[in-house]
Design an enzyme around this catalytic site. Structure first.
Site, PDB file in Angstrom:
ATOM      1  N   TYR A   1       3.758  24.586 121.483  1.00  0.00           N
ATOM      2  CA  TYR A   1       3.969  25.005 122.855  1.00  0.00           C
ATOM      3  C   TYR A   1       3.384  26.368 123.208  1.00  0.00           C
ATOM      4  O   TYR A   1       2.833  26.560 124.282  1.00  0.00           O
ATOM      5  CB  TYR A   1       5.468  25.049 123.165  1.00  0.00           C
ATOM      6  CG  TYR A   1       5.786  25.736 124.456  1.00  0.00           C
ATOM      7  CD1 TYR A   1       5.611  25.084 125.676  1.00  0.00           C
ATOM      8  CD2 TYR A   1       6.217  27.066 124.484  1.00  0.00           C
ATOM      9  CE1 TYR A   1       5.872  25.723 126.872  1.00  0.00           C
ATOM     10  CE2 TYR A   1       6.479  27.712 125.672  1.00  0.00           C
ATOM     11  CZ  TYR A   1       6.307  27.042 126.879  1.00  0.00           C
ATOM     12  OH  TYR A   1       6.551  27.679 128.059  1.00  0.00           O
TER      13      TYR A   1
ATOM     14  N   ASN B   1       4.074  42.405 118.593  1.00  0.00           N
ATOM     15  CA  ASN B   1       4.481  41.055 118.982  1.00  0.00           C
ATOM     16  C   ASN B   1       5.355  40.502 117.885  1.00  0.00           C
ATOM     17  O   ASN B   1       4.928  40.395 116.748  1.00  0.00           O
ATOM     18  CB  ASN B   1       3.236  40.169 119.170  1.00  0.00           C
ATOM     19  CG  ASN B   1       3.606  38.703 119.325  1.00  0.00           C
ATOM     20  OD1 ASN B   1       4.683  38.386 119.803  1.00  0.00           O
ATOM     21  ND2 ASN B   1       2.697  37.826 118.917  1.00  0.00           N
ATOM     22  N   GLY B   2       6.577  40.138 118.255  1.00  0.00           N
ATOM     23  CA  GLY B   2       7.476  39.577 117.263  1.00  0.00           C
ATOM     24  C   GLY B   2       8.862  40.141 117.427  1.00  0.00           C
ATOM     25  O   GLY B   2       9.212  40.659 118.497  1.00  0.00           O
TER      26      GLY B   2
ATOM     27  N   CYS C   1       5.444  38.069 123.222  1.00  0.00           N
ATOM     28  CA  CYS C   1       4.485  39.099 123.586  1.00  0.00           C
ATOM     29  C   CYS C   1       3.072  38.705 123.183  1.00  0.00           C
ATOM     30  O   CYS C   1       2.861  37.826 122.352  1.00  0.00           O
ATOM     31  CB  CYS C   1       4.803  40.419 122.882  1.00  0.00           C
ATOM     32  SG  CYS C   1       6.434  41.059 123.255  1.00  0.00           S
TER      33      CYS C   1
ATOM     34  N   GLY D   1       3.544  36.499 127.891  1.00  0.00           N
ATOM     35  CA  GLY D   1       4.454  37.503 128.444  1.00  0.00           C
ATOM     36  C   GLY D   1       4.020  37.882 129.840  1.00  0.00           C
ATOM     37  O   GLY D   1       2.885  38.340 130.007  1.00  0.00           O
TER      38      GLY D   1
END
Lengths: 483, 483, 483, 483
Positions: free
Chosen positions: C266, C125-126, C24, C50
């Site tokens: 990445y 996020n996570g 996210c 996302g």
């Protein structure tokens, strides 16, 4: 299927010949504020003549505007911005009905085209009987067809006509086509109305009190916008409407009225007045005649709603048997409700109609409907009425037996599927499961329309679906294609 | 805008003349399983040639099938059922790009028409220079136009041709049109490919190892489906592909190659091979020539991605200055993101590109881009690079100055809006805010393409956008309309 | 499936445990004009984190406004009226990614709830590692769950907390959850940011020159709206932003940094700066280290675009082997392109990547990619490169072998599907079909990040996907559920 | 507004208090093949009770399935795959009506929730009078609300109940709510039906001949799927339906019937039988009583269709005055047709009704309608009838004057907007423009329902909208909120 999906295409003449016949409503407005909105309202009032697509083209003295879509008028024109974008004081509109899923957006009318002399939009109610023949000749000549509608044949004939004015070209085209057609057309200056020489389909002229004119398939479209009825356009008459008023032309040698009698029986809205007759009164009077001709001892007269209501009322009054709403119609039935299993499919007609048990239980019922086509719907309704406890069911039909298909703009199955074409009266009664069955006689029908009987009315109506007497040559059907 | 909404219509020739120039990609397949799916994949590989609409017509020995839609190939053909419904072993497809919102579904190619001799589908990449002139004449003759595409002019010419066979009619039509056109067409039996006599736009022939043939605008479309490259279709060549193989016709008197040099510079995909040259190698070599011609002392060479990457690599190698990805491209930029306020509008180019500060800060930057059109985008990128801390910005352009609009199928603004048409080199440098500016020379450009320089290449390419030397008559533009 | 279709529902804990892990991006704005538009732009810059859904909640000092949808930010917020309706000077937003089709609208963040103390919106996020355990306890207590997101666990903990203020309740909730979480929250008065005690996921603080504050997952989101980078939120830090500026709280006993190293390799965008390191420079430096560790004689260094580009550039510079764009990425690949037949499915990876034959033919190729997960994509790319004529293929990977799944917010398959978990290096090389294969060493990786090697970096990053050393307890996974 | 757009959110109690009152229909099926399809058909038959949204939850012994949408049942469930995905032999469904545009998908019932003891789906017809009060207390306790429906109050009460079984929890919840509620609920094993202690809203039990049970708001829903009527659920009765049959519980101390008399007058479908009375017969009998009480010399009796038809028939029979369909209803009126200008807005009611001139012209008309609310619609209809040529218009209303709003599930405007609340009979007659006006008396109304008059019926019906005698405490309204 996403925007623009055309499932398949095929140029064969066979397909064009077998396309579903269209039922339609048309509207035209000239010289009125909110012309497109007025047109949309008129189409809304004519929604019963076609529910699968709608379109409007307007003109604002500078350019044409167009909006078309699949669905009801209220859906296609639900967005005020859409109506607002259709500027101008003149407009024409069209409702379309087609019996299969093949309703493509490119078939939705009005059709618009740019000509050397300017733009022209055309919409049409009815069916041409030489459309395929003409189409074949036009393709041979190098004309490219974009739709499968009869209207495009008309438009191509206008395009290639050697006459100079749009009016002469339109007349030139009209003289080449055969069939039933009530046309409205819009040029940058004029609203044009045209009825075929036999006047099979209706076309009405109205006037706004504050100025401006209106054409429509039925008077109910005038009523909704408050336009005043002026007169029916005559068979074979062409009217040109602009700032100079209404100019009438009679381009055909031998026009005479053969108005579609089925408009009175079923197709038109009951509050419309066609050719001087109230549709509602006509239907009620048919019921009166039916009661006289085919009276029966019973406890209640029950209409199959909605179209059977006036005839049932007439039957009840004439027979003295109480009128009851023994069948309730569910007005929320859309076309989209998919019945997923066999079990549910068998519930069939109940999606649209339900029995009102207290009005039926233990009663001898006279059931009044407008027509029997394949007989399957009638059977389901009769079964439903019996299941609700009716002890006897006597079916009375407000039209003569439907034995022949219509080629002039009413959707009917082919002859082999018409119950009356293949069954005797007794066999029909058995097939639909009634204790007795009677249709209105031709004499009774025409008496109800104000004539002294069939003889007097002879040749004044198109009743081909009952008689097989087709007043307009069936060019395509009769294989003149190959000639 | 709802289904079927056509905002306005207008038949004036002015509008037709001013229509946006189209950039397009075409694909054709004959004799291969899953022809429509293969065509869709080929169009996907050619997506860079047109992103606003896509369409495919297939044929299965019995009938034609069609699907078109607005949007990317992957969206228009996202549903496996759609592809599945496009049956048959032959198909043609088209990607379309148009610069305004006027992309109407009815303009989406391929165009299909029923003719006397059967159905025909046509798709075309390029621009006719006498389309408006021909259209006017055709409308006068009674032809009805449904779209505003050049392709429909082609189709009408085929329809009215007096020749008997579809092949002769197609040649008859081709001889009447002027302009750049790489056409693919599909009949019930044949796949046809045609390149204009100067071969301005590419058209490639490929073969499937398991049998079957493919036509496409670029070799990258062959690669995606595993087809083997056979050869480029020659300028003025017409190929007829069917069970008998590939038959080649040369219907034009004087074909000679004037291939669009801008395909190498910007338009084609880098992994394509056009007319025997690798696009990627050509771009890298232009970078090498640029470094030789316009070297400058600097710390980093930074491409404007993606099209500037190979030239920047060539420049870096030839100059010995390190290559850095100093600008990052956001690949999720759609066309639909509306920037609602002035403040946000000023953020401008940052929607698509962002500065990679660590690669730019405190550096003297050589910025390599493919062209300068209006200059506004260049200005924003230069500002962004400076804001990220570049101490000097030297712009190097891998094309000569763009001074003239293209009329052959590449979208360019009119001359008055081309920065190079109205500014000197120094004025341009100032306008876009760089410390120095250089364009590749014509000699350098053509050396990079394997010639000894401009002289040798003279008359072998169309470089009208740089030189104003238009190899095909601009009939419509030159006002022959009124003649 | 029509609006509101939820295919199935199931309350079992199993399903919740096996839900796809989410990747996210989050954004928060306080005190800026066009806060919602700025948030949308920030989410657009974070689109790589996302792509399946996006949502924004704003507040205008009177009430909250919300808009959510499935799709890219540019699609969900394509209509200016939608952005316009999200009034106010503060807003938070969220991008969501999920690996299966189960992305339901009700799961789209931010989540909003009415509390006794007023409204609160939360985005995160996570991944929580005790979400299922907490959820089970909350359901037992009578809490009703509407989504399957971890975020709703957070929201329920806030709702039932006995503390009086929203801040204390938020801290109370944060102390009960375990996992990686970078949270942004919006109250009628405050923007709140919170990073978990190990700071696994990034969260950045920025400032607008004209006043106002911004929180975002990465600096690239600041760049797009012109906000200035202030600092990274610290692990375990909670910031409260309002008219009084930024107040910092440290509610956790023992915060210390274990930042996700895979963000550098990445996940993050190359132009972002995380924890003081340029992502782009880190990747390039990994390439340099790779060349030193695993040099090989070759003709070209070719990246797998886009993420392999910086490492390949570093490798090329360090090795002296020319850098070539031997693989071209098609940027128009959507997620929706359905490959309909087996034949086409075999064409596989070519939808997204294509070989640039002139840069590969007859060459010994060093292929640089960021990681090998299942190995299937690598195999397809290697095959494509060989088919384009490469004589040797040497794969170099800019991360250590991926042997363990991530439970902290990066989508990875389970261990049994990770090639490196079940194969030796030699077996991997054979499986993907390369002549040689090498991964960056831990020493090399951490040297590239500015440390003296693995030892020095030890315990400062989360590298559990390579080492299996999970710094946060995996409560749900370890079956403490049943306790 | 795109998918997922919630225009605004606001947690204030004021808004919750002022939410539109809902009219609804519910269906439940247990132990029948095609349970979801049967439920959809039942909802279709109950479409008159709510047209803005529909939803179904089914269970197949393993899990729950759910589909909800905005629109008519036939639209929401138009896709056979949607119905097909709702697996299982048990299901509940709900139709919803709300008077403003605020119908959000998240408000569409049934509501589903995962509890500690498993899943439960609940749908409810009626209105709670202490919903806001309870909601405030629940939010204080930490409950998160997702919708603004009364049903969610119910669901939260179940969730936090300390009782062990779902049944005890449901009863616990029911004892805390006040208001009119006919609830259907589905657990993995049971179908549950519950009627409030006064039985204000109907709930019917039916049985399938092949096994299986059905609950529905009206008998017409049984009829459409061929289920046999068993009995009305009693006021205050809770039924649990499963493989053991129907178990009846009576959890309330003092249930007694106060059935809504307006269901007979207007709300229920005429073919339904409620509490043993045929709705159709009741309406006809009211017409008979009206004629006796308020006879008038006239030429025709004309109903305002459709709800006025049976009363008009009764009036006509009792008075001997002919019954005529003097007003035609357009059944294609959707809710979406936007009237764009003032001129068109003034055309008003004509969108839905049109005058059938031949049945009205020159006639003294008795117009029969079910009620007068604001009076504006009545005025337009009277004007339309006069414009069609009626010489006198006598309005007869089949209910007593509507002087008070309903708080138990019928949508009515507030008192100040009810014409009868602020006008005398003479003033009302003048306001709507009739020559005479009469309402049915209470004695007449209750005689028509089979009682000896008002006295006998006293306390057996809820007629609060006419009398102001509210049988259930109006907790929220009476400001007990602040206590």
């Amino acid at each position: 299927m996403p925007l623009g999906a055309f499932p398949t295409m095929n140029g064969s003449v066979d397909e064009v010949l077998n396309r579903p016949y269209e039922e339609c409503g048309v509207v035209g407005i000239w010289g009125a504020a909110d012309a497109a909105a007025m047109t949309a309202l008129g189409l809304h009032a004519l929604q019963h003549r076609g529910q699968e697509a709608a379109g409007i083209v307007s003109h604002d003295d500078e350019r044409f505007y167009q909006h078309k879509g699949l669905g009801l008028v209220g859906d296609v024109f639900s967005d005020a911005r859409v109506i607002g974008a259709l500027k101008g004081h003149s407009a024409i509109g069209h409702n379309r009905y087609a019996t299969t899923g093949a309703t493509l957006l490119r078939n939705v009318q009005p059709l618009y085209a740019d000509f050397e002399f300017g733009g022209l939009a055309v919409a049409h109610n009815g069916n041409l009987t030489n459309a395929a023949t003409l189409r074949q000749a036009l393709v041979k000549r190098g004309c490219l067809f974009q739709s499968t509608t009869d209207t495009e044949v008309f438009v191509h004939l206008i395009a290639i006509s050697l006459y100079a004015t749009v009016l002469d070209r339109l007349i030139d085209a009209a003289k080449q086509v055969k069939g039933a057609y009530s046309v409205v057309a819009l040029t940058p200056t004029d609203l044009i109305g045209l009825r075929d020489p036999l006047g099979v389909r209706p076309l009405i002229l109205g006037r706004f009190s504050e100025g401006g004119w209106m054409l429509a398939s039925e008077t109910c479209a005038l009523d909704i916008v408050g336009a005043e009825y002026v007169r029916d356009i005559e068979p074979g008459e062409l009217v040109v409407i602009n700032g100079d008023g209404v100019r009438s032309l009679k381009p055909f040698a031998d026009p005479h009225p053969r108005f579609c009698v089925f408009e009175y029986i079923y197709f038109a809205r009951p509050d419309s007045i066609l050719e001087g007759h109230s549709v509602y009164e006509a239907r009620k009077q048919i019921g009166v005649e039916l009661a006289r001709e085919s009276g029966v001892e019973a406890d209640v007269v029950v209409p199959v709603p909605d179209s059977g209501v006036p005839s049932a009322m007439g039957f009840a009054v004439a027979s003295g048997i109480p009128f009851e709403m023994g069948i309730i119609r569910n007005h929320y039935v859309g076309r989209t409700f998919i019945e997923p299993t066999d079990q549910i499919r068998n519930l069939g007609v109940r999606m649209k109609h339900s029995a009102n048990r207290p009005a039926l239980e233990g009663k001898r019922v006279v059931l009044v409907d407008d027509s029997i086509v394949r007989g399957t719907t009638s059977r389901k309704i009769v079964d439903m009425v019996r299941a609700a406890g009716a002890t006897e069911v006597h079916m009375r039909i407000s039209s003569p037996p439907t034995k022949h298909p219509c080629f002039y703009g009413i959707d009917t199955p082919e002859e082999s599927q018409l119950l009356a074409a293949t069954h005797t009266l007794e066999q029909m009664a058995e097939a639909i499961g009634v204790d007795s069955l009677a249709f209105i006689s031709f004499d009774g029908l025409y008496r109800a329309l104000g004539h002294r009987g069939r003889e007097e009315a002879n040749g004044r109506y198109c009743d081909a679906c009952f008689t097989g007497d087709y007043p307009i040559e069936l060019v395509d059907k009769e294989g003149k294609l190959v000639a």
